[in-house]
Design a protein around this motif. Structure first.
Motif, PDB file in Angstrom:
ATOM      1  N   GLY A 124      -1.609   8.582  -3.448  1.00 36.25           N
ATOM      2  CA  GLY A 124      -0.241   9.055  -3.264  1.00 36.25           C
ATOM      3  C   GLY A 124       0.050  10.278  -4.099  1.00 36.25           C
ATOM      4  N   MET A 125      -0.436  10.290  -5.341  1.00 39.07           N
ATOM      5  CA  MET A 125      -0.256  11.449  -6.215  1.00 39.07           C
ATOM      6  C   MET A 125      -0.921  12.678  -5.609  1.00 39.07           C
ATOM      7  SD  MET A 125      -1.404  11.806 -10.225  1.00 39.07           S
ATOM      8  CE  MET A 125      -3.156  11.766  -9.833  1.00 39.07           C
ATOM      9  N   LEU A 126      -2.126  12.520  -5.076  1.00 39.42           N
ATOM     10  CA  LEU A 126      -2.812  13.645  -4.439  1.00 39.42           C
ATOM     11  C   LEU A 126      -2.023  14.171  -3.239  1.00 39.42           C
ATOM     12  CD1 LEU A 126      -6.613  12.693  -4.414  1.00 39.42           C
ATOM     13  CD2 LEU A 126      -5.392  14.196  -5.994  1.00 39.42           C
ATOM     14  N   GLU A 127      -1.502  13.262  -2.429  1.00 39.03           N
ATOM     15  CA  GLU A 127      -0.708  13.687  -1.276  1.00 39.03           C
ATOM     16  C   GLU A 127       0.511  14.489  -1.727  1.00 39.03           C
ATOM     17  OE1 GLU A 127       0.352  10.553   1.398  1.00 39.03           O
ATOM     18  OE2 GLU A 127      -1.726   9.977   1.790  1.00 39.03           O
ATOM     19  N   GLY A 128       1.141  14.025  -2.806  1.00 37.24           N
ATOM     20  CA  GLY A 128       2.289  14.748  -3.333  1.00 37.24           C
ATOM     21  C   GLY A 128       1.923  16.144  -3.813  1.00 37.24           C
ATOM     22  N   TYR A 170       0.839  -1.209   0.000  1.00 40.19           N
ATOM     23  CA  TYR A 170       0.000   0.000   0.000  1.00 40.19           C
ATOM     24  C   TYR A 170       0.870   1.254   0.000  1.00 40.19           C
ATOM     25  CZ  TYR A 170      -3.647   3.296   1.402  1.00 40.19           C
ATOM     26  OH  TYR A 170      -4.515   4.358   1.447  1.00 40.19           O
ATOM     27  N   GLN A 171       1.878   1.293   0.872  1.00 44.27           N
ATOM     28  CA  GLN A 171       2.752   2.460   0.948  1.00 44.27           C
ATOM     29  C   GLN A 171       3.611   2.599  -0.312  1.00 44.27           C
ATOM     30  OE1 GLN A 171       2.453   4.820   3.132  1.00 44.27           O
ATOM     31  NE2 GLN A 171       0.899   3.653   4.273  1.00 44.27           N
ATOM     32  N   GLU A 172       4.045   1.468  -0.862  1.00 47.28           N
ATOM     33  CA  GLU A 172       4.855   1.513  -2.082  1.00 47.28           C
ATOM     34  C   GLU A 172       4.050   2.086  -3.247  1.00 47.28           C
ATOM     35  OE1 GLU A 172       6.286  -2.471  -2.633  1.00 47.28           O
ATOM     36  OE2 GLU A 172       7.391  -2.446  -0.737  1.00 47.28           O
ATOM     37  N   ARG A 173       2.814   1.671  -3.385  1.00 45.55           N
ATOM     38  CA  ARG A 173       1.987   2.187  -4.481  1.00 45.55           C
ATOM     39  C   ARG A 173       1.677   3.670  -4.293  1.00 45.55           C
ATOM     40  NH1 ARG A 173      -2.222  -2.902  -5.581  1.00 45.55           N
ATOM     41  NH2 ARG A 173      -0.613  -4.334  -6.326  1.00 45.55           N
ATOM     42  N   LYS A 174       1.490   4.085  -3.052  1.00 47.49           N
ATOM     43  CA  LYS A 174       1.293   5.518  -2.810  1.00 47.49           C
ATOM     44  C   LYS A 174       2.548   6.297  -3.195  1.00 47.49           C
ATOM     45  CE  LYS A 174      -0.950   7.196   0.688  1.00 47.49           C
ATOM     46  NZ  LYS A 174      -1.374   7.513   2.075  1.00 47.49           N
ATOM     47  N   GLN A 175       3.715   5.749  -2.864  1.00 50.58           N
ATOM     48  CA  GLN A 175       4.954   6.435  -3.192  1.00 50.58           C
ATOM     49  C   GLN A 175       5.151   6.544  -4.699  1.00 50.58           C
ATOM     50  OE1 GLN A 175       6.996   7.989  -0.922  1.00 50.58           O
ATOM     51  NE2 GLN A 175       7.882   8.854  -2.798  1.00 50.58           N
ATOM     52  N   LEU A 176       4.728   5.527  -5.429  1.00 51.43           N
ATOM     53  CA  LEU A 176       4.789   5.594  -6.897  1.00 51.43           C
ATOM     54  C   LEU A 176       3.997   6.796  -7.400  1.00 51.43           C
ATOM     55  CD1 LEU A 176       4.317   1.807  -7.752  1.00 51.43           C
ATOM     56  CD2 LEU A 176       6.344   3.163  -8.297  1.00 51.43           C
ATOM     57  N   GLY A 177       2.846   7.040  -6.785  1.00 54.53           N
ATOM     58  CA  GLY A 177       2.050   8.205  -7.175  1.00 54.53           C
ATOM     59  C   GLY A 177       2.722   9.512  -6.815  1.00 54.53           C
ATOM     60  N   ILE A 188      -5.883  32.482  -1.047  1.00 55.75           N
ATOM     61  CA  ILE A 188      -4.946  31.450  -0.596  1.00 55.75           C
ATOM     62  C   ILE A 188      -5.696  30.250  -0.053  1.00 55.75           C
ATOM     63  CG2 ILE A 188      -3.137  30.923   1.100  1.00 55.75           C
ATOM     64  CD1 ILE A 188      -2.293  33.894   0.847  1.00 55.75           C
ATOM     65  N   LEU A 189      -6.705  30.501   0.762  1.00 58.39           N
ATOM     66  CA  LEU A 189      -7.453  29.399   1.367  1.00 58.39           C
ATOM     67  C   LEU A 189      -8.244  28.594   0.339  1.00 58.39           C
ATOM     68  CD1 LEU A 189      -8.802  31.119   4.614  1.00 58.39           C
ATOM     69  CD2 LEU A 189      -6.956  29.432   4.423  1.00 58.39           C
ATOM     70  N   SER A 190      -8.588  29.234  -0.771  1.00 57.97           N
ATOM     71  CA  SER A 190      -9.388  28.538  -1.789  1.00 57.97           C
ATOM     72  C   SER A 190      -8.531  27.678  -2.718  1.00 57.97           C
ATOM     73  CB  SER A 190     -10.171  29.556  -2.623  1.00 57.97           C
ATOM     74  OG  SER A 190      -9.289  30.347  -3.406  1.00 57.97           O
ATOM     75  N   MET A 191      -7.211  27.840  -2.621  1.00 55.20           N
ATOM     76  CA  MET A 191      -6.328  27.028  -3.470  1.00 55.20           C
ATOM     77  C   MET A 191      -6.396  25.565  -3.016  1.00 55.20           C
ATOM     78  SD  MET A 191      -3.051  29.639  -3.605  1.00 55.20           S
ATOM     79  CE  MET A 191      -1.995  28.520  -4.513  1.00 55.20           C
ATOM     80  N   ARG A 192      -6.744  24.681  -3.939  1.00 49.58           N
ATOM     81  CA  ARG A 192      -6.872  23.266  -3.589  1.00 49.58           C
ATOM     82  C   ARG A 192      -6.573  22.406  -4.814  1.00 49.58           C
ATOM     83  NH1 ARG A 192     -11.587  21.019  -5.504  1.00 49.58           N
ATOM     84  NH2 ARG A 192     -13.072  22.488  -6.428  1.00 49.58           N
ATOM     85  N   ILE A 193      -6.348  21.140  -4.530  1.00 56.80           N
ATOM     86  CA  ILE A 193      -6.179  20.174  -5.609  1.00 56.80           C
ATOM     87  C   ILE A 193      -7.554  19.665  -6.005  1.00 56.80           C
ATOM     88  CG2 ILE A 193      -5.147  17.962  -6.269  1.00 56.80           C
ATOM     89  CD1 ILE A 193      -3.153  20.253  -5.816  1.00 56.80           C
ATOM     90  N   ARG A 194      -7.868  19.763  -7.268  1.00 57.93           N
ATOM     91  CA  ARG A 194      -9.185  19.351  -7.746  1.00 57.93           C
ATOM     92  C   ARG A 194      -9.128  17.894  -8.200  1.00 57.93           C
ATOM     93  NH1 ARG A 194     -10.235  23.135 -12.476  1.00 57.93           N
ATOM     94  NH2 ARG A 194     -12.284  22.106 -12.475  1.00 57.93           N
ATOM     95  N   PHE A 195      -9.931  17.054  -7.613  1.00 57.90           N
ATOM     96  CA  PHE A 195      -9.961  15.647  -8.022  1.00 57.90           C
ATOM     97  C   PHE A 195     -11.403  15.191  -8.169  1.00 57.90           C
ATOM     98  CE2 PHE A 195      -9.611  15.851  -3.424  1.00 57.90           C
ATOM     99  CZ  PHE A 195     -10.607  14.998  -2.978  1.00 57.90           C
ATOM    100  N   GLU A 196     -11.630  14.354  -9.141  1.00 53.35           N
ATOM    101  CA  GLU A 196     -12.969  13.851  -9.434  1.00 53.35           C
ATOM    102  C   GLU A 196     -12.872  12.385  -9.851  1.00 53.35           C
ATOM    103  OE1 GLU A 196     -15.582  15.638  -8.982  1.00 53.35           O
ATOM    104  OE2 GLU A 196     -14.862  17.725  -9.043  1.00 53.35           O
ATOM    105  N   LYS A 197     -13.964  11.681  -9.709  1.00 55.45           N
ATOM    106  CA  LYS A 197     -14.030  10.326 -10.270  1.00 55.45           C
ATOM    107  C   LYS A 197     -14.537  10.464 -11.699  1.00 55.45           C
ATOM    108  CE  LYS A 197     -15.241   5.579  -9.254  1.00 55.45           C
ATOM    109  NZ  LYS A 197     -15.836   4.627  -8.299  1.00 55.45           N
ATOM    110  N   ALA A 198     -13.612  10.840 -12.574  1.00 51.98           N
ATOM    111  CA  ALA A 198     -13.987  11.136 -13.954  1.00 51.98           C
ATOM    112  C   ALA A 198     -14.243   9.876 -14.767  1.00 51.98           C
ATOM    113  CB  ALA A 198     -12.886  11.968 -14.625  1.00 51.98           C
ATOM    114  N   VAL A 199     -13.593   8.766 -14.373  1.00 47.07           N
ATOM    115  CA  VAL A 199     -13.722   7.510 -15.123  1.00 47.07           C
ATOM    116  C   VAL A 199     -14.413   6.477 -14.245  1.00 47.07           C
ATOM    117  CG1 VAL A 199     -12.509   5.745 -16.449  1.00 47.07           C
ATOM    118  CG2 VAL A 199     -11.559   8.057 -16.299  1.00 47.07           C
ATOM    119  N   ILE A 200     -15.368   5.774 -14.812  1.00 53.16           N
ATOM    120  CA  ILE A 200     -16.120   4.737 -14.096  1.00 53.16           C
ATOM    121  C   ILE A 200     -15.999   3.438 -14.880  1.00 53.16           C
ATOM    122  CG2 ILE A 200     -18.382   4.033 -13.224  1.00 53.16           C
ATOM    123  CD1 ILE A 200     -19.155   7.054 -13.505  1.00 53.16           C
TER     124      ILE A 200
END
Length: 625
Positions: free
Chosen positions: A372-376, A332-339, A404-416
């Motif tokens: 992992g990519m999101l965390e990065g 699990y941690q290895e795959r997160k690190q890949l991201g 500044i507070l509104s700056m965020r990473i945008r993520f969606e479940k675009a693919v199903i």
């Protein structure tokens, strides 16, 4: 996204107490059988073409069956084999069903040793006769042998010649049958050695049988057979007299884990399945080491022994990226690190425009790398906010603070992942058209013509699904740019140790390199590499080199990625498409204990792999040119 068939999965259980013990403590003498079912179901990801189980009953009398096997084909094989086993018990009364002594004396599959197998064919051979476990029968209990394995050997031809030269006649030209005959032959010799010894000591009749079964040492058998095996393997075996073993290849290519207490010994291809089935902590489970074997004898004595000297560690990295269960704490941690490793190349791809980028993943195996990519990117965004704040010299206005507070990473479940196609639905072009709809998109998840869309996958091997489905449906969201990112490096070379990647033209990276050679008037290099491969055909395997590397040498990884994107992008795609791959360095930093990277680097761990990659290129040229 691109379904690859893996080599197989194994599970083995040895009960160390009488069946009455489990009936009393757990309410059923089927404790071992039930645990085997759990171990196999939890590893169903490793094989869906067939399944089988074998059982040995230690307390059988002469004339009574003591070795049982059940096998089935298809994706529901696990259910079928256990239903077949339980069909023996449906007519029992409640009293009989819970009578361990009765079960031990009368019922099939009521034993102390269980071995299970899940199969994916890596050779193209199919049918019930190729489903493990395999059986080798004999009137001597100690000579009865059942084998199953997670493996692929590269030197079947050499082993076949060796054993036929001794007069053996394997029933089929397949590595499992050949291994069964080779191990079986040495088992016969071990029994005969002990027979002569016991006879010289004056023993007779059943006393000889019991003495042989008490003294037999399967380490002697494995030391005579396994040194000649070239490939990745975890082999499990049980004998009719109650010996069981598992051995791992000396390069550590294929994995195996085991656990023992005073009730049970258990081995499986994956650590978390043992944790789940027996409610254990990860640190209580041991890994079978490269070249090591685990033995449990008839008396229940447990030991490990180094059968083959360990070679350079080449534990398979693709196993970690793709096939193994992500519930393992290390995986699990290895795959997160890949991201996480992909943040910098992705920032380059989107020109640092995080505000106008949506991040997503291709279900389901890339999900952990996505986290992992999101965390990065969150780390990157926090650093960006910090730099922004430090540039403000006269305090922060409410408007600036709001920004500044509104700056965020945008993520969606675009693919199903929407449907699973069945082959009976349609064939040919109609089936291909349906395949384009296996995945669907979430409409409205991207701002049309303004947003970049980054979608992560765990690997891009052949690229078929990207071209036939994914890129086309993502384009319907009208992103400004589509970036497909692979958490693994470019797969450039075939595997010969258990994964169904054996032909050069299957790999989109290889096709891209060939296309670049043709475009740049460098076709002569193809002919030169072909001649080099032909020239070393008669060399000893240990002297062979991987000349196929020269096909990739003229180009950077980015050039090949660019050509891959061009080859996989449908002609009617409106958005710009870019493909980003993990680097080899990023792979190794994420999976430091699993350096086996021959799929990506071409550095095969065994001589057999080196021989076969050159043969694959020869076959490619002779078929395509």
């Amino acid at each position: 996204m691109e379904e690859l068939k893996h080599e197989c999965g194994v599970a083995m259980i040895r009960l160390l107490k009488p069946l009455e013990y489990y009936e009393k403590k757990y309410g059923t003498w089927m404790y071992g059988l039930n645990k085997l079912y759990l171990l196999m179901e939890k590893q169903h990801n490793r094989g869906q073409e067939g399944a089988g189980l074998a059982c040995v009953k230690l307390q059988a009398n002469p004339g009574e069956e003591y070795m049982f096997r059940e096998r089935a084909l298809g994706t529901s094989a696990i259910t079928e084999i256990f239903e077949a086993v339980h069909s023996n018990y449906v007519s029992l009364t409640e009293t009989q069903l819970h009578n361990a002594e009765y079960a031990e004396q009368v019922l099939p599959f009521a034993g102390e040793i269980y071995m299970g197998h899940l199969r994916y064919s890596t050779t193209g051979k199919s049918g019930i006769s190729y489903i493990h476990p395999f059986l080798r029968r004999n009137n001597w209990r100690a000579k009865n042998l059942s084998l199953c394995g997670n493996f692929n050997l590269t030197n079947v031809d050499e082993i076949f010649e060796k054993i036929t030269a001794k007069g053996q006649h394997p029933r089929k030209y397949a590595d499992t049958y050949i291994m069964l005959e080779e191990v079986g032959h040495r088992l016969d010799r071990e029994v005969e050695r002990l027979y002569a010894k016991c006879e010289n000591e004056g023993l007779e009749g059943m006393d000889i049988t019991y003495a042989i079964e008490d003294q037999i040492d399967l380490a002697n058998v494995l030391k005579k057979t396994t040194p000649g095996w070239d490939g990745g393997y975890v082999i499990c075996g049980i004998t009719g007299s109650g010996e069981c073993f598992s051995i791992r290849d000396p390069w550590g290519i294929r994995p195996a884990f085991w656990y023992a207490d005073d009730e049970v010994v258990v081995l499986a291809s994956e650590r978390p399945v043992i944790q789940t089935a027996f409610n254990l902590s990860s640190d209580s489970i041991k890994e079978l080491l490269p070249g090591q074997a685990l033995f449990v004898n008839k008396k229940g004595n447990i030991r490990t022994e180094q059968i083959n000297s360990p070679k350079k560690n080449n534990a398979c990295s693709f196993e970690r990226i793709y096939f193994s269960r992500g519930s393992d704490k290390d995986i699990y941690q290895e795959r997160k690190q890949l991201g996480k490793n992909l943040v910098k190349p992705l920032l380059d791809a989107i020109k640092n425009d995080v505000d106008h980028t949506v991040f997503s993943f291709i279900p389901n195996t890339a999900e952990v790398a996505f986290y992992g990519m999101l965390e990065g990117f969150e780390v990157y965004l926090n650093q960006l906010k910090k730099r922004y704040l430090t540039t403000l010299k006269n305090g922060v206005s409410e408007q600036e603070l709001e920004h500044i507070l509104s700056m965020r990473i945008r993520f969606e479940k675009a693919v199903i992942k929407d449907i699973k196609l069945r082959t009976f639905i349609a064939e040919g072009n109609t089936r291909n058209d349906l395949a384009a709809h296996v995945y669907d998109i979430t409409y409205g998840s991207v701002e049309p013509y303004s947003d970049n869309l980054v979608v992560i996958d765990d690997s891009i091997v052949r690229g078929t699904t990207l071209k036939q489905s994914i890129i086309g449906i993502l384009d319907r969201l009208h992103p400004k740019k589509i970036i497909i990112v692979s958490s693994s490096p470019q797969v450039r070379y075939p595997d010969y140790y258990g994964i169904d990647m054996s032909r050069m033209k299957e790999f989109i990276a290889f096709r891209a390199a060939i296309a670049l050679l043709k475009e740049r008037n460098m076709k002569q290099l193809i002919a030169d590499v072909y001649q080099k491969c032909i020239a070393q055909r008669n060399l000893p395997k240990t002297e062979m080199v991987n000349h196929v590397k020269e096909i990739y040498a003229p180009f950077t990884a980015n050039e090949i990625s660019g050509k891959i994107a061009e080859l996989l992008t449908p002609s009617d795609t409106k958005a710009e498409v870019q493909i980003v791959y993990q680097t080899l360095e990023g792979l190794h930093s994420s999976c430091p204990d699993h350096p086996g990277d021959w799929y990506f680097s071409g550095d095969y761990p065994t001589p057999g792999g080196m021989k076969l990659v050159n043969e694959a290129f020869i076959n490619y040229v002779e078929q395509e040119f």
